[in-house]
Design a protein around this motif. Structure first.
Motif, PDB file in Angstrom:
ATOM      1  N   GLY A  98      62.119  21.341-103.325  1.00  0.00           N
ATOM      2  CA  GLY A  98      61.531  20.112-103.844  1.00  0.00           C
ATOM      3  C   GLY A  98      60.170  20.350-104.461  1.00  0.00           C
ATOM      4  O   GLY A  98      59.660  21.472-104.504  1.00  0.00           O
ATOM      5  N   GLY A  99      59.569  19.257-104.959  1.00  0.00           N
ATOM      6  CA  GLY A  99      58.232  19.317-105.528  1.00  0.00           C
ATOM      7  C   GLY A  99      57.214  18.838-104.511  1.00  0.00           C
ATOM      8  O   GLY A  99      57.305  17.717-104.009  1.00  0.00           O
ATOM      9  N   LEU A 100      56.244  19.665-104.189  1.00  0.00           N
ATOM     10  CA  LEU A 100      55.262  19.350-103.153  1.00  0.00           C
ATOM     11  C   LEU A 100      54.373  18.200-103.590  1.00  0.00           C
ATOM     12  O   LEU A 100      53.834  18.199-104.701  1.00  0.00           O
ATOM     13  CB  LEU A 100      54.411  20.575-102.850  1.00  0.00           C
ATOM     14  CG  LEU A 100      53.264  20.386-101.855  1.00  0.00           C
ATOM     15  CD1 LEU A 100      53.794  20.004-100.483  1.00  0.00           C
ATOM     16  CD2 LEU A 100      52.429  21.662-101.765  1.00  0.00           C
ATOM     17  N   LEU A 101      54.209  17.209-102.715  1.00  0.00           N
ATOM     18  CA  LEU A 101      53.296  16.102-102.964  1.00  0.00           C
ATOM     19  C   LEU A 101      51.983  16.421-102.266  1.00  0.00           C
ATOM     20  O   LEU A 101      51.890  16.400-101.040  1.00  0.00           O
ATOM     21  CB  LEU A 101      53.876  14.791-102.441  1.00  0.00           C
ATOM     22  CG  LEU A 101      53.080  13.533-102.776  1.00  0.00           C
ATOM     23  CD1 LEU A 101      53.064  13.302-104.278  1.00  0.00           C
ATOM     24  CD2 LEU A 101      53.674  12.315-102.078  1.00  0.00           C
ATOM     25  N   LEU A 102      50.969  16.730-103.039  1.00  0.00           N
ATOM     26  CA  LEU A 102      49.668  17.117-102.498  1.00  0.00           C
ATOM     27  C   LEU A 102      48.819  15.888-102.240  1.00  0.00           C
ATOM     28  O   LEU A 102      48.808  14.955-103.037  1.00  0.00           O
ATOM     29  CB  LEU A 102      48.943  18.040-103.476  1.00  0.00           C
ATOM     30  CG  LEU A 102      49.675  19.320-103.868  1.00  0.00           C
ATOM     31  CD1 LEU A 102      48.916  20.051-104.956  1.00  0.00           C
ATOM     32  CD2 LEU A 102      49.866  20.216-102.659  1.00  0.00           C
ATOM     33  N   GLY A 103      48.101  15.891-101.122  1.00  0.00           N
ATOM     34  CA  GLY A 103      47.203  14.791-100.819  1.00  0.00           C
ATOM     35  C   GLY A 103      47.897  13.590-100.222  1.00  0.00           C
ATOM     36  O   GLY A 103      47.369  12.490-100.238  1.00  0.00           O
ATOM     37  N   THR A 104      49.093  13.805 -99.661  1.00  0.00           N
ATOM     38  CA  THR A 104      49.800  12.696 -99.026  1.00  0.00           C
ATOM     39  C   THR A 104      49.041  12.228 -97.804  1.00  0.00           C
ATOM     40  O   THR A 104      48.418  13.025 -97.116  1.00  0.00           O
ATOM     41  CB  THR A 104      51.185  13.168 -98.542  1.00  0.00           C
ATOM     42  OG1 THR A 104      51.631  14.226 -99.373  1.00  0.00           O
ATOM     43  CG2 THR A 104      52.194  12.048 -98.585  1.00  0.00           C
ATOM     44  N   PRO A 105      49.063  10.934 -97.477  1.00  0.00           N
ATOM     45  CA  PRO A 105      48.401  10.464 -96.264  1.00  0.00           C
ATOM     46  C   PRO A 105      48.926  11.204 -95.043  1.00  0.00           C
ATOM     47  O   PRO A 105      50.119  11.387 -94.902  1.00  0.00           O
ATOM     48  CB  PRO A 105      48.783   8.981 -96.207  1.00  0.00           C
ATOM     49  CG  PRO A 105      49.108   8.629 -97.594  1.00  0.00           C
ATOM     50  CD  PRO A 105      49.692   9.850 -98.222  1.00  0.00           C
ATOM     51  N   LEU A 106      48.029  11.637 -94.205  1.00  0.00           N
ATOM     52  CA  LEU A 106      48.427  12.432 -93.049  1.00  0.00           C
ATOM     53  C   LEU A 106      48.410  11.625 -91.762  1.00  0.00           C
ATOM     54  O   LEU A 106      48.525  12.188 -90.685  1.00  0.00           O
ATOM     55  CB  LEU A 106      47.502  13.653 -92.926  1.00  0.00           C
ATOM     56  CG  LEU A 106      47.633  14.642 -94.088  1.00  0.00           C
ATOM     57  CD1 LEU A 106      46.558  15.708 -94.001  1.00  0.00           C
ATOM     58  CD2 LEU A 106      49.011  15.272 -94.100  1.00  0.00           C
ATOM     59  N   ASP A 107      48.240  10.287 -91.855  1.00  0.00           N
ATOM     60  CA  ASP A 107      48.262   9.475 -90.648  1.00  0.00           C
ATOM     61  C   ASP A 107      49.594   8.752 -90.512  1.00  0.00           C
ATOM     62  O   ASP A 107      49.678   7.669 -89.986  1.00  0.00           O
ATOM     63  CB  ASP A 107      47.094   8.489 -90.633  1.00  0.00           C
ATOM     64  CG  ASP A 107      47.090   7.565 -91.840  1.00  0.00           C
ATOM     65  OD1 ASP A 107      47.884   7.816 -92.760  1.00  0.00           O
ATOM     66  OD2 ASP A 107      46.303   6.605 -91.847  1.00  0.00           O
ATOM     67  N   LEU A 108      50.675   9.374 -91.011  1.00  0.00           N
ATOM     68  CA  LEU A 108      52.005   8.855 -90.761  1.00  0.00           C
ATOM     69  C   LEU A 108      52.267   8.912 -89.263  1.00  0.00           C
ATOM     70  O   LEU A 108      51.762   9.801 -88.577  1.00  0.00           O
ATOM     71  CB  LEU A 108      53.048   9.692 -91.504  1.00  0.00           C
ATOM     72  CG  LEU A 108      52.958   9.700 -93.030  1.00  0.00           C
ATOM     73  CD1 LEU A 108      53.932  10.728 -93.589  1.00  0.00           C
ATOM     74  CD2 LEU A 108      53.269   8.326 -93.581  1.00  0.00           C
ATOM     75  N   PRO A 109      53.047   8.000 -88.732  1.00  0.00           N
ATOM     76  CA  PRO A 109      53.327   8.018 -87.294  1.00  0.00           C
ATOM     77  C   PRO A 109      53.898   9.364 -86.855  1.00  0.00           C
ATOM     78  O   PRO A 109      54.879   9.847 -87.419  1.00  0.00           O
ATOM     79  CB  PRO A 109      54.356   6.896 -87.129  1.00  0.00           C
ATOM     80  CG  PRO A 109      54.106   5.977 -88.271  1.00  0.00           C
ATOM     81  CD  PRO A 109      53.691   6.861 -89.413  1.00  0.00           C
ATOM     82  N   GLY A 110      53.242   9.974 -85.891  1.00  0.00           N
ATOM     83  CA  GLY A 110      53.715  11.247 -85.360  1.00  0.00           C
ATOM     84  C   GLY A 110      53.210  12.464 -86.094  1.00  0.00           C
ATOM     85  O   GLY A 110      53.507  13.591 -85.688  1.00  0.00           O
ATOM     86  N   CYS A 111      52.441  12.275 -87.177  1.00  0.00           N
ATOM     87  CA  CYS A 111      51.905  13.403 -87.944  1.00  0.00           C
ATOM     88  C   CYS A 111      50.417  13.563 -87.672  1.00  0.00           C
ATOM     89  O   CYS A 111      49.688  12.575 -87.604  1.00  0.00           O
ATOM     90  CB  CYS A 111      52.115  13.190 -89.436  1.00  0.00           C
ATOM     91  SG  CYS A 111      53.827  13.049 -89.956  1.00  0.00           S
ATOM     92  N   GLU A 112      49.981  14.798 -87.540  1.00  0.00           N
ATOM     93  CA  GLU A 112      48.570  15.083 -87.312  1.00  0.00           C
ATOM     94  C   GLU A 112      47.935  15.663 -88.577  1.00  0.00           C
ATOM     95  O   GLU A 112      48.593  16.334 -89.369  1.00  0.00           O
ATOM     96  CB  GLU A 112      48.410  16.071 -86.159  1.00  0.00           C
ATOM     97  CG  GLU A 112      48.962  15.549 -84.835  1.00  0.00           C
ATOM     98  CD  GLU A 112      48.804  16.556 -83.714  1.00  0.00           C
ATOM     99  OE1 GLU A 112      47.647  16.881 -83.360  1.00  0.00           O
ATOM    100  OE2 GLU A 112      49.836  17.037 -83.203  1.00  0.00           O
TER     101      GLU A 112
END
Length: 218
Positions: free
Chosen positions: A154-168
């Motif tokens: 896939g194509g990497l999405l840079l700068g995605t929000p990192l406060d998704l539930p369960g993501c650090e």
């Protein structure tokens, strides 16, 4: 000639706390039509059923290796990764992949045409530091994770929000101690309708990355 399709990130219903700006690198294609660093999403036909709102999760699956040697969701593999403070061994387990909708993907970019036929897939990967020591500074181990859809990266999405539930957020991880675990996520754009998802992980110098297979993504 090489080309890069770059778009800006806006807020979406799924990613409610969006980063100010994100960049989507859909493909870096060599002049002969092959991806210089591996195939990329969006370069193949859109086949199969839609994967909208699909979630490929581990549930309570046993930690067994598939017949072809590929790891199953949630199973751990071990490998080295070169951090700023030196080579560190990690125990790595791709737990699940969340696949969004095409409408959500269009809301994530400045020009909806850039996300036509694509959906966002987020891999939840658990990393455990197995030593030999503390990882100081910003850990880069999550950079080794990639998502493949129907055999194409896939194509990497840079700068995605990192406060998704369960993501650090790796920025919040200080002095990563031995036997300490963190779940870090990576988001890639993949063709809508992709059926078979894989998460690959490994240091860029690794000959054979760890691979987890998530069948029947939609």
């Amino acid at each position: 000639m090489n080309w890069e399709n770059v778009v800006l990130h806006t807020r979406t219903a799924w990613w409610r706390a969006a980063a100010p700006v994100a960049v989507l690198a859909l493909a870096l294609t060599a002049c002969d039509g092959r991806d210089a660093a591996g195939p990329a999403a969006g370069s193949g036909p859109d086949g199969g059923k839609s994967s909208a709102n699909a979630a490929v999760a581990t549930g309570g699956r046993p930690a067994e290796v598939a017949g072809d040697g590929v790891l199953k969701p949630g199973q751990s593999g071990t490998g080295p990764y070169r951090e700023e403070t030196g080579k560190t061994t990690y125990e790595v387990a791709a737990q699940k992949v969340h696949v969004g909708t095409e409408d959500e993907a269009k809301e994530m970019v400045q020009d909806p045409r850039d996300a036509r036929g694509l959906v966002a897939a987020t891999a939840y990967v658990k990393y455990t530091n197995k030593g030999p020591g503390v990882v100081k500074g910003l850990a880069r181990v999550d950079n080794g994770a990639e998502i493949y859809a129907d055999g194409r990266r896939g194509g990497l999405l840079l700068g995605t929000p990192l406060d998704l539930p369960g993501c650090e957020d790796p920025i919040d991880i200080d002095d990563w101690k031995v036997d300490e675990s963190h779940v870090i996520c990576q988001t890639y754009m993949i063709p809508k309708g992709s059926r078979a998802l894989e998460v690959h992980w490994g240091d860029e110098s690794a000959a054979d990355p760890l691979v987890w297979k998530f069948d029947d993504a939609g």
